[in-house]
Design a protein around this motif. Structure first.
Motif, short mmCIF file in Angstrom:
data_model
loop_
_atom_site.label_atom_id
_atom_site.label_comp_id
_atom_site.label_asym_id
_atom_site.label_seq_id
_atom_site.Cartn_x
_atom_site.Cartn_y
_atom_site.Cartn_z
N TRP A 1 0.91 -1.47 0.13
CA TRP A 1 0.08 -0.05 0.08
C TRP A 1 0.79 1.45 0.03
O TRP A 1 2.15 1.42 0.43
CB TRP A 1 -0.72 -0.12 1.14
CG TRP A 1 -1.57 -0.96 1.08
CD1 TRP A 1 -2.27 -2.05 1.68
CD2 TRP A 1 -3.25 -1.60 0.85
NE1 TRP A 1 -2.74 -2.94 1.53
CE2 TRP A 1 -3.53 -2.53 0.24
CE3 TRP A 1 -4.30 -0.17 -0.24
CZ2 TRP A 1 -4.72 -2.74 -0.04
CZ3 TRP A 1 -5.08 -0.89 -0.90
CH2 TRP A 1 -5.57 -2.30 -1.05
N THR A 2 0.44 2.09 -0.84
CA THR A 2 1.37 3.39 -1.06
C THR A 2 0.11 4.42 -0.93
O THR A 2 -0.81 4.49 -1.11
CB THR A 2 1.71 3.57 -2.42
OG1 THR A 2 0.94 3.84 -3.17
CG2 THR A 2 2.43 2.62 -2.61
N ALA A 3 0.82 5.81 -0.40
CA ALA A 3 0.15 7.19 -0.89
C ALA A 3 -0.90 7.11 -1.96
O ALA A 3 -1.94 8.05 -1.75
CB ALA A 3 0.63 8.75 -0.54
N ASN A 4 -0.81 6.90 -3.27
CA ASN A 4 -1.57 6.94 -4.30
C ASN A 4 -2.46 6.08 -4.22
O ASN A 4 -3.77 6.50 -5.12
CB ASN A 4 -0.52 5.76 -5.35
CG ASN A 4 0.25 7.46 -5.99
OD1 ASN A 4 0.66 8.51 -5.39
ND2 ASN A 4 1.39 6.47 -6.90
N GLY B 1 -4.35 6.41 -1.27
CA GLY B 1 -5.11 7.11 0.28
C GLY B 1 -4.96 6.16 1.33
O GLY B 1 -5.74 6.57 1.71
N THR B 2 -3.70 5.38 1.33
CA THR B 2 -3.71 4.63 2.63
C THR B 2 -2.41 5.24 3.29
O THR B 2 -1.53 5.55 2.76
CB THR B 2 -3.55 3.17 2.73
OG1 THR B 2 -2.45 2.96 1.96
CG2 THR B 2 -4.65 2.89 1.85
N PRO B 3 -2.15 5.14 4.83
CA PRO B 3 -0.81 4.71 4.86
C PRO B 3 -0.40 4.48 4.67
O PRO B 3 -0.25 3.37 3.92
CB PRO B 3 -0.76 5.39 6.62
CG PRO B 3 -2.46 4.64 6.99
CD PRO B 3 -2.82 4.86 5.47
N THR B 4 1.76 4.41 4.49
CA THR B 4 2.21 2.78 4.59
C THR B 4 3.05 1.83 5.87
O THR B 4 2.91 2.65 6.69
CB THR B 4 2.98 3.20 3.67
OG1 THR B 4 4.05 4.92 4.34
CG2 THR B 4 2.70 4.32 2.11
N GLN C 1 -8.57 6.08 10.55
CA GLN C 1 -8.50 7.44 9.87
C GLN C 1 -9.28 8.37 11.62
O GLN C 1 -9.49 8.49 12.54
CB GLN C 1 -9.36 7.44 9.00
CG GLN C 1 -9.17 7.05 7.25
CD GLN C 1 -9.87 6.49 7.05
OE1 GLN C 1 -10.52 7.83 6.28
NE2 GLN C 1 -10.05 5.30 5.60
#
Ligand code: SF4
Length: 426
Positions: A42-45, A47-50, A72
């Motif tokens: 998962w990446t910032a792209n 829409g989540t933390p990493t 969140q």
């Protein structure tokens, strides 16, 4: 492993993606699930933390740390997107989600040679009975059950019947079937049915079963139920005179304290609010104990209204009868009120606790109505109140605590549970 399941066939359910469960629940993940989610990249792209920011520590010693999915700022799961959908589900499919998310709102409990299935009424689709029949969901449930029911579940002993008495599974089922039979009756309101069952369970709680088994036990249950029905039902009909009088002041105080626990939210955000949050809860508990002045709003959907205003008659919507009967039957058939599914509590005490959810929920429904300036309940008030109260039932650790159980036992010993049922049914 082949598992034989008893399904609650009176209930329908499909997920309607309201996102409610992703906002209410703290999802603990196993180490294997944590590693699987980390490997999903998962990446910032997205829409989540990493990386590790996807998780929060849930406790546990340094050598066996426990984690839950992070949340969140508004308390929603980190994987809940703007459309109210799960990002893991959307990108990798349903099977890639943590098991706890996949199982909800089902609950599977050992029941002798079989396992029995219940549902959580914190899901609005369960409350509304919306979706596919349990028969249509059977394959999916069986698959989930294989993942959660441990090998050797058939050896799990049945819950105790009372503090002193235990029987084997076939006899235990006789008690459960008798409760379910009375709940299924269409000749009395849910309030009357609960009072009658509580009355004959009082006799069960005082009886010994070492010499009563099989058909003898069935006969015994038939006799005590019949006598309770003959004496109690005519008295209960119309005038609610089954147990006489309104609940006493002490019972009302104990009941308000218990209901405050049901009306709380306890999302992951609440749990993380530290001492400030705890102090707020302590202040609220004090106000509930006194029951004077205004109710402290325990969730944003509640407004401050006077405790006194909630003691007036709000009526009971006719449509709610079906919901209540279905709710209690699903919980009873699914053994979702005693034993391993309910803090190890015996059947009699577990049913007393389950019955109390009725007046507690009706009180919360009154609070919802009064928050909007109404003095009559709608079916929606009752449905919404049940999603709030059932969120905790059997899940919040406090409900299994010594203090909570003592409160239920005290109300039962004072014979106040039937009175509370009657008082909040009018
Ligand atoms: S609360 Fe129920 S309907 Fe809403 S997302 Fe969760 S399972 Fe689906």
């Amino acid at each position: 492993m082949a598992i034989s399941l008893t399904l609650p066939t009176i209930q329908n359910w499909s997920c309607h993606n309201c996102g409610g469960c992703c906002r209410q629940h703290a999802i603990e993940v196993t180490e294997e699930e944590r590693q699987r989610i980390l490997s999903q990249g998962w990446t910032a792209n997205d829409g989540t933390p990493t990386g590790n920011a996807l998780f929060e520590r849930q406790g546990g010693p340094p050598w066996a740390k426990r984690y839950r999915l992070a949340h969140q700022a508004d308390g929603a799961c980190v994987f809940l997107n703007e459309q109210g959908l799960c990002r893991i589900h959307a990108k990798f499919g349903e099977a890639a989600k943590p098991l706890a998310c996949r199982i909800y709102p089902y609950a599977v409990h050992p029941a002798g040679k079989q396992a029995t299935v219940s549902l959580r009424f914190s899901c609005p689709s369960v409350v509304a009975n919306r979706g596919r029949s349990m028969k249509q969901n059977a394959d999916e449930i069986k698959q989930l059950a294989r993942a959660i029911v441990p090998e050797g579940h058939e050896r799990t002993p049945p819950p105790a019947v009372s503090a002193r008495e235990r029987v084997d599974w076939p006899d235990f089922r006789r008690f459960v079937d008798a409760i379910d039979y009375d709940l299924a009756s269409t000749t009395a309101s849910i309030g009357v049915k609960l009072q009658l069952i509580l009355l004959w369970l009082d006799i069960v709680g005082e009886s010994r079963f070492d010499k009563l088994s099989g058909t003898l036990l069935t006969e015994f249950l038939d006799i005590i139920r019949q006598s309770v029905h003959e004496v109690g039902l005519p008295m209960a009909e119309g005038q609610w005179k089954l147990t006489g009088g309104p609940p006493g002041a002490l019972a009302r105080m104990q009941f308000r304290m218990l209901t405050a626990q049901y009306a709380r939210k306890d999302t992951a955000a609440d749990l993380a609010s530290g001492w400030r949050g705890r102090w707020k809860l302590f202040r609220a508990a004090t106000k509930f104990a006194r029951g004077i002045g205004n109710t402290p709003p325990l969730q944003t959907i509640f407004r401050e209204v006077s405790f006194e205003s909630l003691e007036q008659s709000f009526g009971i919507p006719a449509e709610s009868e079906e919901l209540w009967t279905r709710y209690f039957r699903v919980k009873v058939q699914g053994l979702h009120f005693c034993g391993p599914a309910y803090y190890g509590v015996p059947l009699v005490e577990g049913f007393q606790s389950l019955a109390l959810i009725f007046p507690a929920t009706m009180w919360i429904a009154r609070w919802l109505a009064a928050s909007q300036g109404r003095t009559q309940l709608t079916a929606d008030d009752v449905s919404q109140a049940l999603t709030i109260s059932d969120h905790h039932h059997g899940y919040s650790p406090i409900f299994g605590s010594f203090g909570f159980r003592k409160r239920v036992r005290t109300l039962a010993q004072m014979d106040e549970i039937p009175r509370l049922i009657r008082w909040y049914s009018q």
